[in-house]
Motif scaffolding. Structure first.
Motif, PDB file in Angstrom:
ATOM      1  N   UNK A   1       0.830 -10.925  -6.839  1.00  0.00           N
ATOM      2  CA  UNK A   1       2.101 -10.750  -6.139  1.00  0.00           C
ATOM      3  C   UNK A   1       2.296  -9.278  -5.792  1.00  0.00           C
ATOM      4  N   UNK A   2       2.832  -9.029  -4.591  1.00  0.00           N
ATOM      5  CA  UNK A   2       3.117  -7.659  -4.168  1.00  0.00           C
ATOM      6  C   UNK A   2       4.479  -7.287  -4.722  1.00  0.00           C
ATOM      7  N   UNK A   3       4.542  -6.110  -5.312  1.00  0.00           N
ATOM      8  CA  UNK A   3       5.802  -5.641  -5.876  1.00  0.00           C
ATOM      9  C   UNK A   3       6.699  -5.130  -4.758  1.00  0.00           C
ATOM     10  N   UNK A   4       7.929  -5.605  -4.702  1.00  0.00           N
ATOM     11  CA  UNK A   4       8.872  -5.186  -3.668  1.00  0.00           C
ATOM     12  C   UNK A   4       9.514  -3.834  -3.998  1.00  0.00           C
ATOM     13  N   UNK A   5       9.366  -3.374  -5.207  1.00  0.00           N
ATOM     14  CA  UNK A   5       9.974  -2.098  -5.582  1.00  0.00           C
ATOM     15  C   UNK A   5       9.369  -0.946  -4.785  1.00  0.00           C
TER      16      UNK A   5
ATOM     17  N   UNK B   1       9.783   3.040  -0.168  1.00  0.00           N
ATOM     18  CA  UNK B   1       9.278   3.598   1.089  1.00  0.00           C
ATOM     19  C   UNK B   1      10.331   3.469   2.188  1.00  0.00           C
ATOM     20  N   UNK B   2      10.978   2.310   2.273  1.00  0.00           N
ATOM     21  CA  UNK B   2      12.015   2.112   3.291  1.00  0.00           C
ATOM     22  C   UNK B   2      13.180   3.070   3.045  1.00  0.00           C
ATOM     23  N   UNK B   3      13.565   3.272   1.805  1.00  0.00           N
ATOM     24  CA  UNK B   3      14.655   4.195   1.490  1.00  0.00           C
ATOM     25  C   UNK B   3      14.285   5.633   1.861  1.00  0.00           C
TER      26      UNK B   3
END
Length: 146
Positions: free
Chosen positions: A21-25, A30-32
């Motif tokens: 699973x890819x971690x969304x954290x 990066x988006x922030x």
């Protein structure tokens, strides 16, 4: 010898590969960071500028016109020179003395701040003097004879 594969010896398909699973954290971080970068580097106000022309120096007066010089002192008073030196208490007096068609050379005192000079340019432009140039401060501009 032939190798015979049996179903019992083969690994189960469901346990052969486990999906990571890819971690969304990390993605949110990066988006922030990108959001902060674009917010801090963009400008929300319109830049304003003033066109400045540096005077090439005061030429010898011709027979018809003498140069118009406006000396600005640190205490907020002014002196106007056309054929003679006239003390001014405000820029409003300049409207009666100076020709608006002819250029005016602004000679600030050495102690004047850049912001004060910019305000003087704006006031002269609003009074109708469209040809205003910035000159070098004269030694007399910083030391007035009382």
């Amino acid at each position: 010898m032939s190798a015979v594969l049996s179903l019992a010896s083969a690994p189960a398909l469901s346990t052969a590969r486990r999906k990571n699973n890819i971690s969304l954290t990390a993605l949110i971080d990066v988006v922030f960071i990108l959001l902060m970068f674009f917010m801090l580097t963009s400008t929300f106000s319109k830049e304003q500028s003033i066109g400045l022309k540096k005077s090439q120096g005061v030429a010898a007066p011709s027979s018809s016109t003498a140069p118009q010089l406006l000396l600005a002192y640190k205490d907020g008073s002014f002196a106007y020179f056309n054929n003679s030196l006239t003390a001014l208490s405000s820029l409003a007096e300049l409207n009666t003395l100076a020709s608006k068609d002819q250029g005016v050379n602004l000679l600030p005192a050495a102690e004047l701040r850049v912001q004060d000079i910019v305000i003087l340019f704006e006031q002269l432009k609003s009074n109708g003097f469209m040809h205003v140039s910035l000159g070098e401060p004269l030694p007399e501009a910083s030391k007035r004879d009382e």
